[in-house]
Write an enzyme that holds these catalytic residues in place. Sequence first.
Site, PDB file in Angstrom:
ATOM      1  N   ARG A  78       5.362  -8.063 -20.472  1.00 43.76           N
ATOM      2  CA  ARG A  78       4.801  -8.482 -19.195  1.00 43.76           C
ATOM      3  C   ARG A  78       3.977  -7.378 -18.563  1.00 43.76           C
ATOM      4  O   ARG A  78       4.433  -6.230 -18.487  1.00 43.76           O
ATOM      5  CB  ARG A  78       5.926  -8.915 -18.244  1.00 43.76           C
ATOM      6  CG  ARG A  78       6.626 -10.178 -18.709  1.00 43.76           C
ATOM      7  CD  ARG A  78       7.966 -10.396 -18.009  1.00 43.76           C
ATOM      8  NE  ARG A  78       8.598 -11.617 -18.515  1.00 43.76           N
ATOM      9  CZ  ARG A  78       9.329 -11.673 -19.641  1.00 43.76           C
ATOM     10  NH1 ARG A  78       9.511 -10.572 -20.359  1.00 43.76           N
ATOM     11  NH2 ARG A  78       9.858 -12.802 -20.036  1.00 43.76           N
ATOM     12  N   HIS A 104       2.664 -11.419 -22.800  1.00 48.87           N
ATOM     13  CA  HIS A 104       2.214 -11.406 -24.198  1.00 48.87           C
ATOM     14  C   HIS A 104       0.699 -11.613 -24.331  1.00 48.87           C
ATOM     15  O   HIS A 104       0.229 -12.322 -25.223  1.00 48.87           O
ATOM     16  CB  HIS A 104       2.956 -12.466 -25.009  1.00 48.87           C
ATOM     17  CG  HIS A 104       4.419 -12.181 -25.192  1.00 48.87           C
ATOM     18  ND1 HIS A 104       4.944 -10.914 -25.156  1.00 48.87           N
ATOM     19  CD2 HIS A 104       5.471 -13.016 -25.436  1.00 48.87           C
ATOM     20  CE1 HIS A 104       6.259 -10.974 -25.350  1.00 48.87           C
ATOM     21  NE2 HIS A 104       6.597 -12.222 -25.519  1.00 48.87           N
ATOM     22  N   HIS A 178       7.104 -11.128 -32.955  1.00 51.33           N
ATOM     23  CA  HIS A 178       8.144 -11.816 -32.184  1.00 51.33           C
ATOM     24  C   HIS A 178       9.094 -12.582 -33.115  1.00 51.33           C
ATOM     25  O   HIS A 178       9.403 -13.750 -32.880  1.00 51.33           O
ATOM     26  CB  HIS A 178       7.485 -12.762 -31.178  1.00 51.33           C
ATOM     27  CG  HIS A 178       8.294 -13.010 -29.948  1.00 51.33           C
ATOM     28  ND1 HIS A 178       9.546 -13.581 -29.971  1.00 51.33           N
ATOM     29  CD2 HIS A 178       8.032 -12.753 -28.643  1.00 51.33           C
ATOM     30  CE1 HIS A 178      10.005 -13.684 -28.739  1.00 51.33           C
ATOM     31  NE2 HIS A 178       9.097 -13.176 -27.908  1.00 51.33           N
ATOM     32  N   ASP A 250      17.071  -8.923 -22.576  1.00 51.16           N
ATOM     33  CA  ASP A 250      15.613  -9.065 -22.572  1.00 51.16           C
ATOM     34  C   ASP A 250      15.071  -7.732 -22.091  1.00 51.16           C
ATOM     35  O   ASP A 250      14.360  -7.655 -21.088  1.00 51.16           O
ATOM     36  CB  ASP A 250      15.169 -10.213 -21.686  1.00 51.16           C
ATOM     37  CG  ASP A 250      13.713 -10.623 -21.932  1.00 51.16           C
ATOM     38  OD1 ASP A 250      13.055  -9.955 -22.753  1.00 51.16           O
ATOM     39  OD2 ASP A 250      13.246 -11.598 -21.321  1.00 51.16           O
ATOM     40  N   GLU A 313      11.556  -6.379 -31.238  1.00 55.70           N
ATOM     41  CA  GLU A 313      10.118  -6.321 -30.989  1.00 55.70           C
ATOM     42  C   GLU A 313       9.698  -4.862 -30.766  1.00 55.70           C
ATOM     43  O   GLU A 313       9.821  -4.328 -29.666  1.00 55.70           O
ATOM     44  CB  GLU A 313       9.753  -7.172 -29.770  1.00 55.70           C
ATOM     45  CG  GLU A 313      10.167  -8.629 -29.866  1.00 55.70           C
ATOM     46  CD  GLU A 313       9.986  -9.355 -28.549  1.00 55.70           C
ATOM     47  OE1 GLU A 313       8.866  -9.294 -27.980  1.00 55.70           O
ATOM     48  OE2 GLU A 313      10.951  -9.976 -28.070  1.00 55.70           O
TER      49      GLU A 313
END
Length: 346
Positions: A78, A104, A178, A250, A313
């Site tokens: 982000r 993204h 991803h 996350d 990631e």
Amino acid sequence: MKVLDITKQKFGENAILYSLTNDNGLTMNVTNLGARIVDLIVPINGKERNIVLGFGTEEDYLTKDMYFGATIGRVAGRIKHGSFSIDDQYYQLPVSPENGHTLHGGLNSFEAKIWEVEVEEKNDQIAVHFSYVSPSGENGFPGELKARVTYSFTNNNEWIIDYQAETDQPTLFNPTNHVYFNLTGDMTQAVGEHRLFVASDQFAVVDSDTTVTGELRSVAETPFDFREPKSVNQVFETNYEQNTLVNGLDHPFMLNQTGFERPQAIITSPKQDLSVEMYTDRPAVVIFTAQFGQGGPDVRGQKLVNHGGITLETQIAPGAVEFEGFGDIILYPETTYQSRTIFKIK
């Protein structure tokens, strides 16, 4: 040692599926739609097990989830409020109406493009070279960016990802892949029983909208301490505030070391009959535990359970355009971007 096998077939109206099989019977399927991995099929005790989340057709990706297995860019993660500056020049990107940020690289970014493909066969590996030219101004980013992503599949059971890019104007570039792993091959099983190792002393704290706050926090005495292999359930089964904010992981983890001598992260299946080791030259890895709730898509005929996958990631940590100590993602014309990540199946 024979040359590895590769075949290709139509994957939809525009996409092609490339199937790579090595001497050990492992098969990796990739597609030029989003330069993505679709399947990673591993023989375990005489049975085939698909250990990544993916769909069976181009249409499935277009209608269900465009990020599964895809190359992400120009910028992974982000960008808060979609704004940044390079050399005192201010840029504003389109933002999501839901949260006011750019995720993204924005809508219809690398994950949605049909990439050019070149296949290279060697004795011990097959390389699929994906290339895409992102025009200046695409999704608000300055500069024409020539991006190249190479997937190499080896007889050592390695999936090697090499990124390369050049630009004609200063711009931002911070790609990732991803991929979602579920080492049981059963999308109705959450990944909580997987064991996770991450060589990281610090993680980036996130806000309720999952943008980073700028704080790097020690993993010590938190459920995010995976410096020794532990069950992912230690995150899910806690009321730790960073877990409850996003209902799982996350988060960017800042890696203690980079390079290819020893893995920075390892995922191990619940029965410990399979593991995936991650090696990278990137300074961080964002780990996301697929907290889709009851809204997860059908994956190969199975309803994806909440926490039904886990990502690794690799990238420079989100927040790099805002905070000191998070890294630098500005790419200049005189520089060629290069990075590598390796996933090794054992």
